[in-house]
Design a protein around this motif. Structure first.
Motif, PDB file in Angstrom:
ATOM      1  N   ASP A  36      64.207   5.417  30.525  1.00 23.60           N
ATOM      2  CA  ASP A  36      64.178   6.276  31.712  1.00 23.60           C
ATOM      3  C   ASP A  36      65.569   6.436  32.321  1.00 23.60           C
ATOM      4  O   ASP A  36      65.961   7.554  32.705  1.00 23.60           O
ATOM      5  N   TYR A  69      66.748  10.463  21.017  1.00 23.34           N
ATOM      6  CA  TYR A  69      66.666  11.798  21.596  1.00 23.34           C
ATOM      7  C   TYR A  69      68.049  12.450  21.496  1.00 23.34           C
ATOM      8  O   TYR A  69      69.039  11.776  21.174  1.00 23.34           O
ATOM      9  N   ASN A 117      68.470   5.947  30.745  1.00 24.97           N
ATOM     10  CA  ASN A 117      69.283   6.663  29.757  1.00 24.97           C
ATOM     11  C   ASN A 117      69.029   8.170  29.838  1.00 24.97           C
ATOM     12  O   ASN A 117      69.953   8.997  29.783  1.00 24.97           O
ATOM     13  N   GLU A 118      67.754   8.541  30.021  1.00 22.94           N
ATOM     14  CA  GLU A 118      67.387   9.952  30.126  1.00 22.94           C
ATOM     15  C   GLU A 118      67.979  10.570  31.392  1.00 22.94           C
ATOM     16  O   GLU A 118      68.489  11.698  31.371  1.00 22.94           O
ATOM     17  N   CYS A 144      71.723  11.148  30.806  1.00 26.04           N
ATOM     18  CA  CYS A 144      71.993  12.283  29.912  1.00 26.04           C
ATOM     19  C   CYS A 144      71.719  13.614  30.623  1.00 26.04           C
ATOM     20  O   CYS A 144      72.478  14.578  30.458  1.00 26.04           O
ATOM     21  N   ASN A 145      70.644  13.679  31.400  1.00 22.09           N
ATOM     22  CA  ASN A 145      70.353  14.909  32.141  1.00 22.09           C
ATOM     23  C   ASN A 145      71.462  15.233  33.131  1.00 22.09           C
ATOM     24  O   ASN A 145      71.850  16.398  33.296  1.00 22.09           O
ATOM     25  N   GLY A 186      71.956   9.762  23.277  1.00 25.85           N
ATOM     26  CA  GLY A 186      70.664   9.974  23.892  1.00 25.85           C
ATOM     27  C   GLY A 186      69.791   8.737  23.857  1.00 25.85           C
ATOM     28  O   GLY A 186      70.092   7.752  23.166  1.00 25.85           O
ATOM     29  N   PRO A 187      68.660   8.755  24.587  1.00 26.31           N
ATOM     30  CA  PRO A 187      67.783   7.587  24.663  1.00 26.31           C
ATOM     31  C   PRO A 187      67.160   7.226  23.313  1.00 26.31           C
ATOM     32  O   PRO A 187      66.901   8.092  22.477  1.00 26.31           O
TER      33      PRO A 187
END
Length: 266
Positions: free
Chosen positions: A122, A61, A124-125, A128-129, A78-79
């Motif tokens: 999850d 991602y 990793n996301e 990043c967010n 990203g993931p």
């Protein structure tokens, strides 16, 4: 691929099984991209060359839009897409020209379960967010600082200058304290963290690095560390949200209607 005109743009979209966009690529370079030490990489471009072309997606991602993260053992990556069904669509301009379903399969040599890989994705996301939130806040603070300083320098009347700075300076000082709680502005180049202490953004990017060292689920300590960092980061982001745009609107209102909207929140 047939011959394309110079102004024709190719676009590729990769979507998951639910139709959610995973990542997109284009033959046109992103004019807003800025390279800096430790920052995210620019997206690879699609080739427009006539004939057979090859493009490789790294199954990830998008990278986070970190502030600096120019630190040893830190990552904005990203993931990694989990095993499952996906779809790729190719557009010429806004016209769909091709689409194909495909599947990412788990490496049979990897003993990790689908649930463990999903747990890694999850976390990793989430990281990043949160990095994106920090970057958006610190970028806005730096933009506002420049606008305030530029406007102050342009005021010729000493009394008006003093009045403006009396209102703007305390607000700017508070925003600077938020920025410096989230990032260390002295970390500008790779391994600067060996000279200067890392702050919350650099610590979160460091956690992201260690999370992705293996294709497996996060450890309990990684989850605990994220929860701890998230709580501490939210203290500063919450203070930021209370100030922007409310305090900036106060500055704009104070300088008079002829300067309405003086400071732009970017």
């Amino acid at each position: 691929l047939p011959a394309l005109k110079d102004d024709e743009i190719l676009k590729m979209e990769i979507k998951d099984a639910e139709g959610n966009l995973v990542r997109s690529f284009s033959s046109k370079a992103d004019s807003t991209y800025k390279k800096y030490d430790g920052g995210p990489n620019d997206e690879p471009l699609l080739s427009k060359s006539k004939g057979l072309n090859r493009f490789v997606w790294d199954m990830r991602y998008p990278e986070a839009k970190g502030d600096t993260s120019a630190t040893f053992d830190a990552s904005l990556q990203g993931p990694l897409a989990v095993p499952g069904k996906y779809m790729v669509k190719m557009y010429k301009g806004n016209t769909l020209v091709a689409e194909e379903k495909f599947e990412i399969k788990k490496d049979p040599r990897n003993p990790s379960t689908q649930q463990e890989l999903q747990a890694q994705f999850d976390l990793n996301e989430k990281i990043c967010n949160k990095l994106n939130e920090i970057s958006a806040a610190t970028s806005t603070i730096r933009s506002l600082r420049k606008q305030i300083n530029d406007h102050s320098a342009s005021i010729k009347d000493p009394a008006q200058k003093e009045k403006f700075e009396a209102i703007a300076t305390p607000i700017l000082d508070s925003l600077t304290a938020i920025e410096e709680g989230l990032v260390n502005p002295k970390i500008l180049a790779y391994e600067d963290n060996l000279k200067f202490p890392i702050m919350l953004e650099e610590k979160l990017a460091g956690l992201n690095y260690f999370l992705q060292m293996a294709d497996t689920g996060p450890t309990k300590s990684m989850i605990t560390k994220y929860d701890d960092l998230n709580v501490r980061i939210e203290v500063f982001l919450s203070a930021y949200r209370k100030m922007v745009p409310a305090e900036i609107n106060k500055i704009n209102a104070a300088v008079g209607t002829q300067n309405s909207g003086l400071l732009k929140i970017e």
